[in-house]
Design a protein around this motif. Structure first.
Motif, PDB file in Angstrom:
ATOM      1  N   PRO A 125       0.833  -1.202   0.000  1.00 30.46           N
ATOM      2  CA  PRO A 125       0.000   0.000   0.000  1.00 30.46           C
ATOM      3  C   PRO A 125       0.866   1.250   0.000  1.00 30.46           C
ATOM      4  O   PRO A 125       2.024   1.233   0.414  1.00 30.46           O
ATOM      5  CB  PRO A 125      -0.798  -0.129   1.296  1.00 30.46           C
ATOM      6  CG  PRO A 125       0.072  -0.957   2.191  1.00 30.46           C
ATOM      7  CD  PRO A 125       0.782  -1.930   1.284  1.00 30.46           C
ATOM      8  N   GLY A 126       0.293   2.340  -0.481  1.00 30.72           N
ATOM      9  CA  GLY A 126       1.045   3.579  -0.471  1.00 30.72           C
ATOM     10  C   GLY A 126       0.243   4.720  -1.044  1.00 30.72           C
ATOM     11  O   GLY A 126      -0.629   4.517  -1.901  1.00 30.72           O
ATOM     12  N   ILE A 127       0.537   5.917  -0.583  1.00 34.74           N
ATOM     13  CA  ILE A 127      -0.130   7.124  -1.066  1.00 34.74           C
ATOM     14  C   ILE A 127       0.943   8.068  -1.588  1.00 34.74           C
ATOM     15  O   ILE A 127       1.884   8.417  -0.868  1.00 34.74           O
ATOM     16  CB  ILE A 127      -0.940   7.793   0.052  1.00 34.74           C
ATOM     17  CG1 ILE A 127      -2.036   6.844   0.559  1.00 34.74           C
ATOM     18  CG2 ILE A 127      -1.550   9.102  -0.440  1.00 34.74           C
ATOM     19  CD1 ILE A 127      -2.820   7.382   1.737  1.00 34.74           C
ATOM     20  N   SER A 128       0.819   8.471  -2.831  1.00 25.58           N
ATOM     21  CA  SER A 128       1.794   9.369  -3.436  1.00 25.58           C
ATOM     22  C   SER A 128       1.851  10.698  -2.678  1.00 25.58           C
ATOM     23  O   SER A 128       0.835  11.202  -2.192  1.00 25.58           O
ATOM     24  CB  SER A 128       1.436   9.621  -4.905  1.00 25.58           C
ATOM     25  OG  SER A 128       2.230  10.646  -5.447  1.00 25.58           O
ATOM     26  N   THR A 129       3.040  11.253  -2.600  1.00 23.86           N
ATOM     27  CA  THR A 129       3.202  12.545  -1.922  1.00 23.86           C
ATOM     28  C   THR A 129       2.503  13.678  -2.668  1.00 23.86           C
ATOM     29  O   THR A 129       2.229  14.737  -2.080  1.00 23.86           O
ATOM     30  CB  THR A 129       4.700  12.879  -1.780  1.00 23.86           C
ATOM     31  OG1 THR A 129       5.318  12.860  -3.081  1.00 23.86           O
ATOM     32  CG2 THR A 129       5.392  11.870  -0.886  1.00 23.86           C
ATOM     33  N   SER A 130       2.214  13.456  -3.968  1.00 27.13           N
ATOM     34  CA  SER A 130       1.532  14.500  -4.739  1.00 27.13           C
ATOM     35  C   SER A 130       0.014  14.378  -4.680  1.00 27.13           C
ATOM     36  O   SER A 130      -0.701  15.201  -5.260  1.00 27.13           O
ATOM     37  CB  SER A 130       1.990  14.469  -6.194  1.00 27.13           C
ATOM     38  OG  SER A 130       1.627  13.242  -6.807  1.00 27.13           O
ATOM     39  N   ALA A 131      -0.493  13.355  -3.984  1.00 27.98           N
ATOM     40  CA  ALA A 131      -1.940  13.163  -3.876  1.00 27.98           C
ATOM     41  C   ALA A 131      -2.507  14.071  -2.780  1.00 27.98           C
ATOM     42  O   ALA A 131      -1.838  14.366  -1.786  1.00 27.98           O
ATOM     43  CB  ALA A 131      -2.254  11.711  -3.576  1.00 27.98           C
ATOM     44  N   TYR A 132      -3.753  14.486  -2.971  1.00 25.20           N
ATOM     45  CA  TYR A 132      -4.455  15.250  -1.950  1.00 25.20           C
ATOM     46  C   TYR A 132      -5.544  14.369  -1.347  1.00 25.20           C
ATOM     47  O   TYR A 132      -6.400  13.845  -2.068  1.00 25.20           O
ATOM     48  CB  TYR A 132      -5.093  16.510  -2.535  1.00 25.20           C
ATOM     49  CG  TYR A 132      -6.112  17.139  -1.614  1.00 25.20           C
ATOM     50  CD1 TYR A 132      -5.710  17.914  -0.523  1.00 25.20           C
ATOM     51  CD2 TYR A 132      -7.475  16.931  -1.803  1.00 25.20           C
ATOM     52  CE1 TYR A 132      -6.632  18.471   0.352  1.00 25.20           C
ATOM     53  CE2 TYR A 132      -8.416  17.489  -0.946  1.00 25.20           C
ATOM     54  CZ  TYR A 132      -7.990  18.250   0.134  1.00 25.20           C
ATOM     55  OH  TYR A 132      -8.900  18.789   0.996  1.00 25.20           O
ATOM     56  N   ILE A 133      -5.500  14.212  -0.020  1.00 21.49           N
ATOM     57  CA  ILE A 133      -6.508  13.432   0.692  1.00 21.49           C
ATOM     58  C   ILE A 133      -7.174  14.347   1.705  1.00 21.49           C
ATOM     59  O   ILE A 133      -6.520  14.847   2.627  1.00 21.49           O
ATOM     60  CB  ILE A 133      -5.883  12.215   1.424  1.00 21.49           C
ATOM     61  CG1 ILE A 133      -4.950  11.437   0.499  1.00 21.49           C
ATOM     62  CG2 ILE A 133      -6.983  11.326   1.995  1.00 21.49           C
ATOM     63  CD1 ILE A 133      -5.625  10.767  -0.650  1.00 21.49           C
ATOM     64  N   SER A 134      -8.468  14.578   1.538  1.00 17.81           N
ATOM     65  CA  SER A 134      -9.180  15.419   2.500  1.00 17.81           C
ATOM     66  C   SER A 134      -9.107  14.810   3.902  1.00 17.81           C
ATOM     67  O   SER A 134      -9.132  13.582   4.062  1.00 17.81           O
ATOM     68  CB  SER A 134     -10.646  15.569   2.080  1.00 17.81           C
ATOM     69  OG  SER A 134     -11.405  16.142   3.135  1.00 17.81           O
ATOM     70  N   LYS A 135      -9.024  15.662   4.903  1.00 14.15           N
ATOM     71  CA  LYS A 135      -9.032  15.181   6.283  1.00 14.15           C
ATOM     72  C   LYS A 135     -10.345  14.506   6.631  1.00 14.15           C
ATOM     73  O   LYS A 135     -10.415  13.724   7.595  1.00 14.15           O
ATOM     74  CB  LYS A 135      -8.765  16.350   7.227  1.00 14.15           C
ATOM     75  CG  LYS A 135      -7.361  16.930   7.097  1.00 14.15           C
ATOM     76  CD  LYS A 135      -7.147  18.075   8.064  1.00 14.15           C
ATOM     77  CE  LYS A 135      -5.737  18.637   7.932  1.00 14.15           C
ATOM     78  NZ  LYS A 135      -5.491  19.775   8.862  1.00 14.15           N
ATOM     79  N   LYS A 136     -11.382  14.796   5.865  1.00 11.62           N
ATOM     80  CA  LYS A 136     -12.684  14.189   6.129  1.00 11.62           C
ATOM     81  C   LYS A 136     -12.908  12.917   5.303  1.00 11.62           C
ATOM     82  O   LYS A 136     -13.988  12.328   5.357  1.00 11.62           O
ATOM     83  CB  LYS A 136     -13.793  15.204   5.833  1.00 11.62           C
ATOM     84  CG  LYS A 136     -13.760  16.410   6.763  1.00 11.62           C
ATOM     85  CD  LYS A 136     -14.902  17.369   6.464  1.00 11.62           C
ATOM     86  CE  LYS A 136     -14.865  18.564   7.409  1.00 11.62           C
ATOM     87  NZ  LYS A 136     -15.984  19.517   7.129  1.00 11.62           N
ATOM     88  N   ALA A 137     -11.920  12.512   4.524  1.00  6.99           N
ATOM     89  CA  ALA A 137     -12.010  11.264   3.758  1.00  6.99           C
ATOM     90  C   ALA A 137     -11.526  10.103   4.619  1.00  6.99           C
ATOM     91  O   ALA A 137     -10.810  10.295   5.613  1.00  6.99           O
ATOM     92  CB  ALA A 137     -11.186  11.357   2.482  1.00  6.99           C
ATOM     93  N   THR A 138     -11.890   8.883   4.210  1.00  7.33           N
ATOM     94  CA  THR A 138     -11.501   7.686   4.942  1.00  7.33           C
ATOM     95  C   THR A 138     -10.749   6.744   4.013  1.00  7.33           C
ATOM     96  O   THR A 138     -11.264   6.382   2.951  1.00  7.33           O
ATOM     97  CB  THR A 138     -12.724   6.956   5.515  1.00  7.33           C
ATOM     98  OG1 THR A 138     -13.430   7.840   6.398  1.00  7.33           O
ATOM     99  CG2 THR A 138     -12.309   5.706   6.271  1.00  7.33           C
TER     100      THR A 138
END
Length: 333
Positions: A125-138
């Motif tokens: 698993p991993g999330i790119s540093t250029s991705a935007y994830i809302s604080k209200k997302a899960t």
């Protein structure tokens, strides 16, 4: 390759021992793992063994093989297999090596699900540093989020799942259960994607896409439903080459080619195929396959009549007063 270095035969085939029926070639071997015969596409229950031909072959004398291929006379699509059989009959030694690791045939579209499951299971698993994830997302479980992805407020991604680069997961969307979202997709407001493979550049809005395979460049109007489950809970069949094929799956949605569109409130029944560049119109319930380059529309008949209904505004006011009392206190006057 290791077996070929021993020079134990003139040809080498990889075989795989399958746990369930596979509509392909089955290898019959002797005690020395040498090929005796190939049984091409036996009917379910009539397989000679569970060793299937996975079409990874090495021939040390390709010229001889080509000579045998030219001599084959058959009306079926088994010229190559017949040539191998004839080589064996003439004393050509063909060694079969059993392949023990994962193998997923992509003979029919729904076989993609097995490959996606395997690849997501072995991936990190991993999330790119250029991705935007809302604080209200899960984000839960094993999720891979690529470059420049945007996951907006109240969206939920429940892994295993893959989100391709540049895609947007909109407000209140849900992506779950081994779903693959291609690059530059927009999974719009209140859409649910369950166990589906979606190609690049697809758009959805308030849609349900269950256990479906979607090509690139598709667009789904608001309220589109790709149903994936029969009322009687039986296995889902699909039509391939004019024949009805049992997919072996009790959950299978639509199989849709590139550049297709659906109108608002369109419904597609389980196991239905839609050819590339086709359109399913608004409010259509599609129960049969749609050929490439076609448009299917509903033609409802309506009547326009005088409106006999008189609105009673007092009922609305009374309801609003009751709603204002919710919470235990009345608003100040």
């Amino acid at each position: 390759m290791q077996e070929a270095k021993r020079k134990s035969a003139a040809s080498y085939l990889l075989g795989y021992r399958t746990k369930e029926y596979f509509p392909g070639g089955y290898l019959v071997i002797n005690s020395r793992n040498e090929l005796k015969h190939i049984v091409e596409k036996p009917k379910p229950g009539r397989e000679p063994d569970n060793l299937v031909n996975i079409l990874v072959h090495l021939h040390t004398d390709p010229e001889r093989l080509l000579e045998y291929i030219e001599k084959v006379k058959t009306n079926n699509d088994d010229v190559y297999e017949c040539a191998l059989d004839n080589l064996v009959k003439d004393g050509h030694k063909i060694k079969v090596i059993s392949y023990p690791d994962f193998w997923a045939p992509i003979k029919y579209p729904w076989h993609i699900f097995d490959a996606v499951k395997y690849l997501l299971d072995i991936s990190q698993p991993g999330i790119s540093t250029s991705a935007y994830i809302s604080k209200k997302a899960t984000i839960e479980g094993k999720v891979i989020i690529s470059d420049n992805v945007r996951v907006l407020e109240n969206a939920v991604i429940r892994g295993p799942a893959y989100i391709g680069s540049g895609s947007i997961i909109g407000n209140n969307a849900l992506v779950r259960d081994y779903s693959h979202i291609g690059a530059d997709c927009v999974i719009g407001y209140s859409t649910e994607i369950k166990g589906s493979y979606i190609g690049d550049g697809c758009w959805t809005h308030s849609s349900y896409i269950g256990d479906s395979i979607i090509g690139k460049g598709c667009s789904f109007g608001a309220g589109t439903v790709l149903a994936n489950f029969r009322f009687d809970e039986q296995k889902i069949s699909a039509t391939v080459g004019g024949k009805t094929i049992d997919t072996g799956r009790d959950k299978l949605g639509a199989i849709i080619g590139d550049n297709c569109k659906t109108g608002v409130n369109a419904s597609v029944m389980p196991g239905i195929k839609i050819g590339p560049n086709s359109i399913v119109g608004s409010s259509v319930c599609l129960t049969k396959d749609l050929e490439p380059g076609k448009m299917i529309v509903s033609e409802p008949h309506y009547r326009t009549l005088p409106n006999p209904v008189k609105l009673d505004e007092t009922k609305g006011k009374e309801l609003k007063k009751r709603l204002e009392k919710l919470g235990g206190t009345e608003p100040e006057k």
